[in-house]
Motif scaffolding. Structure first.
Motif, mmCIF file in Angstrom:
data_model
loop_
_atom_site.group_PDB
_atom_site.id
_atom_site.type_symbol
_atom_site.label_atom_id
_atom_site.label_comp_id
_atom_site.label_asym_id
_atom_site.label_seq_id
_atom_site.Cartn_x
_atom_site.Cartn_y
_atom_site.Cartn_z
ATOM 1 N N PRO A 39 6.236 54.152 -56.600
ATOM 2 C CA PRO A 39 6.815 53.913 -55.275
ATOM 3 C C PRO A 39 7.608 55.115 -54.797
ATOM 4 N N PHE A 40 7.625 55.352 -53.468
ATOM 5 C CA PHE A 40 8.483 56.368 -52.883
ATOM 6 C C PHE A 40 9.939 55.947 -53.021
ATOM 7 N N PRO A 41 10.825 56.928 -53.242
ATOM 8 C CA PRO A 41 12.242 56.553 -53.345
ATOM 9 C C PRO A 41 12.775 56.046 -52.005
ATOM 10 N N ARG A 42 13.665 55.089 -52.070
ATOM 11 C CA ARG A 42 14.301 54.524 -50.864
ATOM 12 C C ARG A 42 15.776 54.324 -51.132
ATOM 13 N N GLU A 43 16.578 54.742 -50.196
ATOM 14 C CA GLU A 43 18.017 54.520 -50.265
ATOM 15 C C GLU A 43 18.410 53.665 -49.060
ATOM 16 N N VAL A 44 18.355 52.417 -49.253
ATOM 17 C CA VAL A 44 18.682 51.472 -48.179
ATOM 18 C C VAL A 44 19.758 50.523 -48.686
ATOM 19 N N PRO A 45 20.605 50.009 -47.811
ATOM 20 C CA PRO A 45 21.664 49.087 -48.253
ATOM 21 C C PRO A 45 21.084 47.749 -48.679
ATOM 22 N N SER A 46 21.789 47.107 -49.561
ATOM 23 C CA SER A 46 21.392 45.762 -49.997
ATOM 24 C C SER A 46 22.296 44.688 -49.410
ATOM 25 N N ILE A 47 23.406 45.120 -48.786
ATOM 26 C CA ILE A 47 24.325 44.156 -48.209
ATOM 27 C C ILE A 47 25.023 44.818 -47.034
ATOM 28 N N ALA A 48 25.278 44.071 -46.002
ATOM 29 C CA ALA A 48 26.021 44.528 -44.834
ATOM 30 C C ALA A 48 26.791 43.351 -44.288
ATOM 31 N N ALA A 49 27.897 43.674 -43.613
ATOM 32 C CA ALA A 49 28.753 42.594 -43.120
ATOM 33 C C ALA A 49 29.203 42.928 -41.712
ATOM 34 N N PHE A 50 29.477 41.907 -40.914
ATOM 35 C CA PHE A 50 30.007 42.089 -39.564
ATOM 36 C C PHE A 50 31.283 41.281 -39.414
ATOM 37 N N CYS A 51 32.079 41.690 -38.420
ATOM 38 C CA CYS A 51 33.328 40.984 -38.141
ATOM 39 C C CYS A 51 33.026 39.745 -37.306
ATOM 40 N N PHE A 52 33.939 38.798 -37.346
ATOM 41 C CA PHE A 52 33.769 37.538 -36.619
ATOM 42 C C PHE A 52 33.561 37.814 -35.130
ATOM 43 N N GLY A 53 32.474 37.194 -34.584
ATOM 44 C CA GLY A 53 32.190 37.352 -33.174
ATOM 45 C C GLY A 53 31.515 38.660 -32.823
ATOM 46 N N GLU A 54 31.221 39.506 -33.797
ATOM 47 C CA GLU A 54 30.602 40.789 -33.525
ATOM 48 C C GLU A 54 29.244 40.849 -34.222
ATOM 49 N N SER A 55 28.696 42.010 -34.416
ATOM 50 C CA SER A 55 27.404 42.192 -35.066
ATOM 51 C C SER A 55 27.456 43.481 -35.869
ATOM 52 N N VAL A 56 26.392 43.711 -36.655
ATOM 53 C CA VAL A 56 26.306 44.918 -37.450
ATOM 54 C C VAL A 56 24.882 45.479 -37.324
ATOM 55 N N THR A 57 24.780 46.786 -37.222
ATOM 56 C CA THR A 57 23.481 47.444 -37.134
ATOM 57 C C THR A 57 23.162 48.100 -38.476
ATOM 58 N N VAL A 58 21.966 47.835 -39.007
ATOM 59 C CA VAL A 58 21.557 48.323 -40.322
ATOM 60 C C VAL A 58 20.299 49.166 -40.158
ATOM 61 N N ASN A 59 20.305 50.321 -40.807
ATOM 62 C CA ASN A 59 19.148 51.227 -40.781
ATOM 63 C C ASN A 59 18.426 51.140 -42.120
ATOM 64 N N MET A 60 17.223 50.582 -42.117
ATOM 65 C CA MET A 60 16.426 50.427 -43.332
ATOM 66 C C MET A 60 15.232 51.385 -43.347
ATOM 67 N N THR A 61 15.221 52.365 -42.471
ATOM 68 C CA THR A 61 14.073 53.271 -42.394
ATOM 69 C C THR A 61 14.126 54.323 -43.491
ATOM 70 N N SER A 62 12.963 54.898 -43.765
ATOM 71 C CA SER A 62 12.832 55.945 -44.769
ATOM 72 C C SER A 62 11.704 56.872 -44.307
ATOM 73 N N PRO A 63 11.762 58.191 -44.614
ATOM 74 C CA PRO A 63 10.766 59.137 -44.071
ATOM 75 C C PRO A 63 9.328 58.817 -44.446
ATOM 76 N N ASN A 64 9.075 58.265 -45.639
ATOM 77 C CA ASN A 64 7.698 58.047 -46.100
ATOM 78 C C ASN A 64 7.139 56.690 -45.693
ATOM 79 N N PHE A 65 7.868 55.922 -44.872
ATOM 80 C CA PHE A 65 7.441 54.576 -44.491
ATOM 81 C C PHE A 65 7.273 54.528 -42.985
#
Length: 1023
Positions: A716-742
């Motif tokens: 498999p190609f290496p990937r450095e993506v988060p496994s957990i993310a959190a947002f504050c109450f009433g807000e949202s969170v943006t997560v980037n799961m992209t990788s150059p080889n995908f």
């Protein structure tokens, strides 16, 4: 001597013999008696349980002094020794386990009753209806049961000369439908009409236990009706049976003419009862008998076995001797068949052998029994007993105590009656009802007695004398209640049946268990050469060779374990196998069937020999027929083409993604085989790892060919993506799961983006495809930061000029504070008014905003002149009212915004505003002057139109040239304002009369000297 003292050091049974010799040595008499000596029950049993299931193991232990001997008895028979004992039983019911600890002195003994299985009672539904007498039917289809006259029921009348009816039988089917009933002389069907052959039965309604009925063990549609003659007829008709076939007359039933009044034996006593054999199918019919008319003749229990083959000869005979020398006129089995009450003797009963063994003699508690029965759990015995002196009692004995002496001593009287009327209780029959309650017949009472809680000891059993009333004040004339067979323990016997008892070899035969109900586990075992396939309560049996083939079944439930074996006779005949399919590798191939004597063969080609030569591929079969048994058997074989030209092709080398699989498939040629590198022989294999793989294909003639393939596992190609993310109450969170080889992204919720915004917590799965086409899966957990308690700001606040406000927004979970005025501290001291907004940031970077408004107010000035002048004799009213002050405090303690002054001095007033409480103060000086012109004003007037003092007027003086008069009420409202030449105030305002009270006046006047003077005071208006 005429008396004797005996000391016993050992427990046991002792026979005491007393011989009285007269003057003549040849003249003597002998008296024998038996004495049982028991030790105090001090031995302890550990591990005892009151209830176990069939097949369970009970491990019991005890202890005693050094050198003790231990003996364990089950139902009076020694079953083990030593301080430990293991008990198990495959049969339901109850037993008494007794422990004897012999330590050289007395033998300590303890007994416990163990119930095996939570079993039902007897036949259950067979008791749905009870025929009593005079057309009376007791109906258990309702709860509580009711007694009523029904249809054309013919009364169960006793014969002439007999004072009352003592016995009857009423039978219903397993669904509770009435079948028939009888008094021993006549049999009635369910329509309450006499069966065509149902009269002339040679029983006697005056026999203590003269009738009992139960199904034929060999045919459940046929019933045995056993009858017994009475002492009034000198027992001359004896014990007989009549068989009733319920299939006759379209289900109404009738007596089988050849099976009517069949003689069995004479008994010379009137006790009779029945219980099922240990195998659950056969029946023990037990009767009490003596061989002569002398009362001193020892009575016997005769146990007659009834099997599917009929009434067996050679019954089991057991003499029973009791201390009170009572005859056995009544016998009764317990519901689990473990107990037999035989007159005064309580016995264990072995339902395997039909032998009773005496446990305890109850004869000291009564002299004669009319009725008896056991509680549903078999722990209590109820007897309807006659005592010496003309007293009759309903008594209870507690069998759970285990020890014979304790059981005898547990006798409790629940009801009693005495001669000559024997009221309120008169001895009658006792029988357990369908509802689990015990019913007691008593003559001349308006109902049948009921023991409401028969499993409870003593008066807790709750006996009600007239628990089931008779209709229309009817009173029972007889002592009768019906009697039923015991020991069925709530289940049908295991019985196997087969659709064919004489199959041919290889012929499947269906074998099944007949009419089972309830919860159970059924298993089968094959006895002989063959196979069987069980499916639920059925198994399919196939015999391979001629001869006997058995199938054994075991049924296990909470009551017991039952067995039955069915034997099939497999007829001689062919049973063969042509073997596996074969390939035609040469010019021709010989097929051959097994050899059997007296067998003919028929091939699909028409050939009739045992062998067949073929030279073409195809399907061939042969059928063999045994000329003696006519059994047939056939088998089929396929002849496949010979050498195959098929070459295996695994295809080009392949690359597979990490975590993926690759399937290789090769179909073998007809009659051939496939063999992979690892020995696997199926056509398809699955590859998970990199490597080189090969397959060898062999055709039916043994020619082999191979092929090889190399599989590369792509890392498999290496990937450095988060496994957990959190947002504050009433807000949202943006997560980037992209990788150059995908280049392709697919989320589990359908979104196809590598960068996305989340505002809902949960676990999200991303399937990403790389530029090689390989897929990987990542997991992303979206959570929400915890919400901390926000900083606490004051509410909108107002302060007075010069005051301060302390604001503390400090909390442990908030790390940064920013105010709208640029301040970044949590604690502030505020003096300037305005709108203050705070933005706080917690340890997770989440923010919270709040604001409040601070108002700073200046107190309004007091309207107070710097100096006031008053004439020497006048009073001055000073007013400090500001319009929005509520509390006034003068320096001399006076309160209120207006106050009278008549002395010179400095006067200071302090006023506090409404709401925020701002305070202001002012001072004035009062100066006394000598006034050449001074007016005297009255302090009251009465405006009642009586012509006297109706006006408050200013005195007219020549030295006063002008004046102005103003009148106020006590709230400061102006009521009157006038100048010269108005004479004065008449006490009205806008044409309406003012109420009584004190009013304030202000008077300003000018003298002839030109000076303007002021005068203030109060005037009282009186109506």
């Amino acid at each position: 001597n005429s008396w004797l003292t005996i000391s016993f050091s050992q427990a046991g049974t002792y026979i005491i013999s007393l011989q009285v010799i007269g003057n003549d040595p040849n003249c003597f008499d002998t008296f024998l008696d038996t004495l049982q000596v028991f030790c105090e029950p001090r031995a302890e049993i550990n591990g005892w349980q009151a209830l176990i299931l069939p097949g369970d193991t009970l491990d019991l232990t005890t202890s005693g002094p050094p050198g003790s001997s231990y003996f364990w008895l089950v139902n009076g028979q020694i079953a083990g020794s030593g301080p430990a004992f293991r008990f198990t039983s495959a049969l339901g019911g109850s037993v008494i386990i007794q422990l004897i600890v012999d330590h050289g002195g007395c033998q300590d003994t303890t007994a416990r009753v163990v119930k095996i299985g939570d079993c039902g009672l007897d036949y259950d539904a067979v008791k749905t209806y009870w025929a009593l007498e005079d057309s009376m039917i007791m109906d258990f289809t309702v709860n509580p049961p009711v007694i009523s006259k029904q249809g054309n029921l013919v009364g169960l009348q006793p014969p002439p000369g007999s004072p009352y009816l003592e016995n009857s039988v009423t039978i219903s089917d397993r669904n509770g439908n009435l079948l028939f009933y009888s008094n021993g002389r006549t049999i009635w069907d369910r329509t309450h009409n006499v069966m065509p052959n149902g009269s002339g039965i040679m029983g006697n309604p005056s026999t203590m236990q003269g009738t009992i009925a139960f199904p034929d063990p060999g045919d459940p549609q046929v019933y045995y009706l056993f009858t017994l003659d009475a002492s009034e007829n000198l027992f001359q008709d004896g014990l007989r049976y009549t068989k009733i076939d319920m299939r006759l007359r379209n289900g109404l039933g009738d007596v089988i003419p050849t099976q009517k009044n069949v003689f069995v034996m004479r008994t010379l006593l009137e006790g009779m009862h029945a219980v099922y054999h240990a195998n659950g199918t056969d029946v023990w019919l037990s009767v009490s008998r003596r061989n002569g008319f002398l009362n001193t003749t020892a009575p016997e229990i005769i146990s007659i076995l009834i099997t599917p083959q009929g009434v067996q000869p050679n019954p089991v005979v057991t003499p029973l001797v009791n201390n009170s020398q009572q005859l056995i006129w009544l016998i009764k089995f317990s519901h689990d068949s473990q107990w037999l009450l035989a007159g005064p003797l309580l016995c264990f009963f072995d339902r395997q052998t039909g032998v009773p063994t005496t446990f305890a003699d109850l004869g000291g508690s009564f002299s004669f029994l009319m009725g008896a029965d056991f509680s549903p759990d078999n722990s209590k015995l109820y007897v309807s007993a006659s005592l010496q002196g003309g007293r009759e009692e309903l008594q209870q004995f507690d069998l759970s105590l285990g020890n014979p002496a304790a059981v005898v001593g547990s006798r409790t009287t629940l009801a009693a009656g005495s001669a000559p009327t024997f009221l309120p209780y008169n001895n009658g029959k006792i029988e357990l009802g369908l509802d689990g309650k015990i019913y007691c017949a008593s003559r001349r009472t308006p109902g049948i007695g009921v023991v409401q809680n028969p499993n409870l000891a003593g008066v807790a059993s709750n006996f009600q004398l007239n628990g089931v009333p008779y209709p229309n004040n009817y009173r029972l004339k007889s002592l009768n209640l019906p009697t039923y067979i015991r020991g069925k323990v709530g289940r049908e016997p295991l019985k196997l049946e087969a659709e064919n008892l004489n199959p041919c070899p290889g012929e499947p035969v269906k074998v099944w268990a007949k009419e089972l109900s309830g919860t159970y586990e059924l298993t089968f075992e094959l006895l002989g050469q063959g196979t069987h396939t069980p499916i639920g309560d059925t198994t399919w049996v196939v015999g391979e060779v001629g001869g006997q083939l058995g199938i054994a079944a075991e049924r296990r439930n909470a009551c017991d374990i039952q067995y039955d074996t069915l034997w099939l006779t497999v007829r001689p005949g062919p049973f063969f196998d042509l073997g596996p399919d074969q390939a035609l590798c040469e010019q021709e191939l010989t097929l051959e069937a097994d050899f059997f004597p007296d067998v003919t063969y028929q091939w699909s080609t028409g050939n009739t020999g045992r062998q067949l030569v073929v030279n073409q591929p195809g399907m061939y079969w042969v059928e063999a027929t045994d000329t003696l048994s006519l059994c047939q058997y056939a088998d089929t074989l396929e002849v496949l083409p010979g050498a195959s030209s098929i070459t295996p092709d695994l295809g080009p080398d392949q690359s597979i993604c990490n975590g993926g699989v690759f399937e290789l498939t090769v179909q073998p040629p007809p009659g051939g085989t496939v063999r992979w590198w690892d020995g696997f022989t199926e056509p398809k294999v699955t590859i998970f790892e990199s490597g080189t793989y090969w397959v060898t294909v062999t055709d039916g003639c043994g020619i082999s060919q191979s092929d090889t393939i190399t599989i590369e596992l792509l890392p498999p190609f290496p990937r450095e993506v988060p496994s957990i993310a959190a947002f504050c109450f009433g807000e949202s969170v943006t997560v980037n799961m992209t990788s150059p080889n995908f280049d392709t992204y697919r989320w589990s919720d359908g979104i196809e983006e590598g960068i996305r915004l989340f505002d809902q917590i949960g676990r999200y799965y991303l399937h990403a495809q790389d530029i090689r086409g390989c897929w990987v899966t990542d997991t992303l957990d979206i959570t929400e930061h915890p919400t901390f308690t926000p900083p606490e700001l004051p509410t909108d606040t107002a302060i007075c000029l010069g005051d301060t406000v302390w604001v503390d927004a400090t909390t442990s979970d908030w790390v940064r504070y920013t105010w709208s005025d640029g301040t970044s501290v949590a604690v502030r001291i505020l003096t300037v008014g305005g709108n203050y907004q705070l933005t706080a940031t917690d340890i997770n970077g989440c923010t919270f905003s709040d604001d409040f408004r601070l108002s700073v107010k200046e107190p309004r000035p007091l309207r107070l002149d710097a100096q006031y002048e008053i004439c020497l004799t006048d009073t001055l009213l000073i007013s400090a009212e500001t319009g929005n002050l509520v509390e006034y405090q003068w320096s001399d303690g006076f309160t209120g915004y207006e106050r009278p002054v008549w002395e010179a001095g400095i006067y200071t007033v302090q006023a506090q505003e409404l709401g925020i409480g701002c305070v202001n103060s002012a001072s004035t000086e009062v100066v006394i002057i000598d006034c050449p012109i001074s007016l005297f004003l009255p302090n009251a007037f009465t405006p009642n139109n009586d012509g006297h003092n109706d006006w408050f007027v200013i005195p007219q003086r020549p030295d006063v040239v002008a004046y102005q008069l103003t009148i106020f009420n006590r709230w400061g409202n102006k009521l009157f304002d006038a100048q010269n030449p108005v004479p004065g105030w008449d006490g009205t305002y806008k044409g309406n009369s003012c109420p009584e009270g004190v009013y304030v006046y202000h008077l300003q006047y000018q003298g002839i000297d030109g000076a303007i003077r002021r005068k203030q005071g109060t005037i009282t208006l009186i109506r």
